[in-house]
Design a protein around this motif. Sequence first.
Motif, short mmCIF file in Angstrom:
data_model
loop_
_atom_site.label_atom_id
_atom_site.label_comp_id
_atom_site.label_asym_id
_atom_site.label_seq_id
_atom_site.Cartn_x
_atom_site.Cartn_y
_atom_site.Cartn_z
N LYS A 7 -9.32 -5.45 2.39
CA LYS A 7 -10.22 -6.58 2.60
C LYS A 7 -10.25 -7.00 4.08
N HIS A 8 -9.12 -6.77 4.77
CA HIS A 8 -9.06 -7.11 6.20
C HIS A 8 -9.47 -5.94 7.09
N GLY A 9 -9.94 -4.84 6.48
CA GLY A 9 -10.51 -3.76 7.28
C GLY A 9 -9.57 -2.62 7.64
N MET A 10 -8.35 -2.66 7.12
CA MET A 10 -7.39 -1.60 7.44
C MET A 10 -7.56 -0.39 6.51
N ALA A 11 -7.10 0.76 6.98
CA ALA A 11 -6.97 1.94 6.11
C ALA A 11 -5.75 1.73 5.19
N THR A 12 -5.69 2.49 4.10
CA THR A 12 -4.68 2.23 3.08
C THR A 12 -4.03 3.53 2.59
N ALA A 13 -2.73 3.47 2.40
CA ALA A 13 -2.01 4.61 1.81
C ALA A 13 -1.04 4.09 0.75
N PHE A 14 -1.11 4.66 -0.43
CA PHE A 14 -0.23 4.27 -1.54
C PHE A 14 0.86 5.33 -1.69
N ILE A 15 2.11 4.88 -1.64
CA ILE A 15 3.21 5.77 -2.02
C ILE A 15 3.71 5.29 -3.39
N ALA A 16 3.61 6.14 -4.40
CA ALA A 16 4.05 5.75 -5.74
C ALA A 16 5.57 5.67 -5.78
N ARG A 17 6.07 4.52 -6.22
CA ARG A 17 7.51 4.34 -6.41
C ARG A 17 7.72 3.85 -7.84
N PRO A 18 7.52 4.75 -8.82
CA PRO A 18 7.48 4.31 -10.23
C PRO A 18 8.83 3.87 -10.79
N THR A 19 9.92 4.00 -10.01
CA THR A 19 11.22 3.51 -10.49
C THR A 19 11.78 2.39 -9.62
N GLU A 20 10.92 1.82 -8.75
CA GLU A 20 11.41 0.72 -7.91
C GLU A 20 12.08 -0.36 -8.74
N TYR A 21 11.45 -0.72 -9.87
CA TYR A 21 11.98 -1.79 -10.72
C TYR A 21 12.84 -1.25 -11.86
N GLY A 22 13.26 0.00 -11.75
CA GLY A 22 14.10 0.59 -12.79
C GLY A 22 13.29 1.43 -13.76
N PRO A 23 14.00 1.96 -14.77
CA PRO A 23 13.34 2.93 -15.68
C PRO A 23 12.23 2.31 -16.52
N GLU A 24 12.22 0.98 -16.65
CA GLU A 24 11.23 0.33 -17.52
C GLU A 24 10.05 -0.24 -16.74
N GLN A 25 9.86 0.20 -15.52
CA GLN A 25 8.82 -0.39 -14.67
C GLN A 25 7.44 -0.29 -15.33
N LYS A 26 6.69 -1.41 -15.23
CA LYS A 26 5.37 -1.46 -15.89
C LYS A 26 4.22 -1.53 -14.87
N THR A 27 4.50 -2.09 -13.68
CA THR A 27 3.42 -2.29 -12.69
C THR A 27 3.54 -1.29 -11.55
N ASP A 28 2.41 -1.08 -10.87
CA ASP A 28 2.39 -0.21 -9.69
C ASP A 28 2.95 1.18 -9.97
N ILE A 29 2.73 1.64 -11.18
CA ILE A 29 3.12 3.02 -11.53
C ILE A 29 2.19 3.99 -10.81
N ARG A 30 0.92 3.56 -10.68
CA ARG A 30 -0.06 4.46 -10.04
C ARG A 30 -1.07 3.67 -9.21
N ALA A 31 -1.82 4.39 -8.40
CA ALA A 31 -2.88 3.79 -7.59
C ALA A 31 -3.93 3.18 -8.50
N GLU A 32 -4.30 1.93 -8.25
CA GLU A 32 -5.29 1.24 -9.09
C GLU A 32 -6.66 1.18 -8.45
N GLN A 33 -6.76 1.63 -7.19
CA GLN A 33 -8.07 1.80 -6.54
C GLN A 33 -8.03 3.14 -5.81
N GLU A 34 -9.18 3.52 -5.28
CA GLU A 34 -9.20 4.78 -4.53
C GLU A 34 -8.74 4.52 -3.10
N TRP A 35 -7.44 4.43 -2.93
CA TRP A 35 -6.88 4.23 -1.58
C TRP A 35 -7.18 5.46 -0.73
#
Lengths: 238, 238
Positions: free
Chosen positions: B194-222
């Motif tokens: 929204k502020h005009g920057m380029a974007t890169a998503f690094i998936a960290r599907p275990t940041e919150y442990g084995p039961e992580q529910k959010t940010d498992i995958r990219a939700e927009q076309e970064w």
Amino acid sequence: MSVSKVQTLIFDTFGTLVDWRTSIVDDLSRWGAKNGVVLDWAAFADEWKTAYRPGMDAVNSGKRAWVPVRQIYREKLDEMLPQYGLDNVSENDRHFINEVWYRLNAWPDTVPGLERLAKKYVLSSFSNSDFLGMALMTKHASLPFDAIITAENVRKFKPDPSMYEMAVELMGQGNPERIMLVAAHNYDLAHARKHGMATAFIARPTEYGPEQKTDIRAEQEWDIVVASAEQLAQELGC
Amino acid sequence: MSVSKVQTLIFDTFGTLVDWRTSIVDDLSRWGAKNGVVLDWAAFADEWKTAYRPGMDAVNSGKRAWVPVRQIYREKLDEMLPQYGLDNVSENDRHFINEVWYRLNAWPDTVPGLERLAKKYVLSSFSNSDFLGMALMTKHASLPFDAIITAENVRKFKPDPSMYEMAVELMGQGNPERIMLVAAHNYDLAHARKHGMATAFIARPTEYGPEQKTDIRAEQEWDIVVASAEQLAQELGC
């Protein structure tokens, strides 16, 4: 002051850690050779540098709205080029010449000294540079900083109090005795001491060339007085 | 967006570059073993982390004056210790435990990836940490940053607009297209875009442990979507 509480060393950078005058002469001599321009680049660098203090004073006094030092040097460059018969230097080349301030090389003792200090202390710049310029120079000169702080963080230049207050807040969490300023300039150390920081003077008697008149030696009893960053590491038990 | 204008990569740090949950469990397990304290440290870390967002939202909304996230965690720690039967932990130990947030280890791919990226790009943190804490963690985790910027520079937390505006000013000199935010969190990338920057998503599907529910995958076309910092270096031709 005891230096035993110091956790973070903040460094004046231009002059203290990097040899701006020799670096500029070498860098612009190469540009000159490539572009058929023969000049006394040392005289050019000396004249260019005279824009620094008055340009910053104008911002600190409120006479002029915030501009980064990059802009102050660019204006002086545009003024000087015609005087040296170089009216026709392109915009691209003017930009390249001005960016020389972020292609400066460290004094020979700087990186070995900082690498020893970094094992025990948090290291940061404390510079009147703009922020991106300092990041670029940190990379160019391989300075092993853990952080950088610059005038652009507060939009005022040293010796404005807001610079020293920012360092006390960001690096000391309100405790100035946790910070030591390392600088080759007595005025900077005097202000740091007034704000409660520890002080270390590194003598750089040729920063301004062979005819240097100021900052040849420590003008107060700073906590540490040395002739190199390696000697500072030694004094601090690193 | 084209990424060809990008000069600086700014990194979300907690989660994206360092594995806070595993690091806390390992670090505090060692503290526990030394002090005869047996706990489910993963559950402890998960509960501790719940203080993060509401604490920062209170500052951003103006409900509460500026406090660094260090203070938010400390308050939650003081609230939790009695619930875990640990009323008697000394002030020194409380301080040591709270400082664990600055003794976190990098994911295995982080340092090799950043070292490759540092050859081509200026690298900086872009974190809700306090400033000194980020400097300490940069050192602890050997992150090869050229600069750090944090919430303490503007006394607001992501996603407050002042954070993104600061990055555009300090790192882009007003040009957001020169900056790419690298993050493991979709909300952060959405604000950067929204502020005009380029974007890169690094998936960290275990940041919150084995039961992580959010940010498992990219939700927009970064602009870039990868599974590691090394893969990011690859995508950016480093």
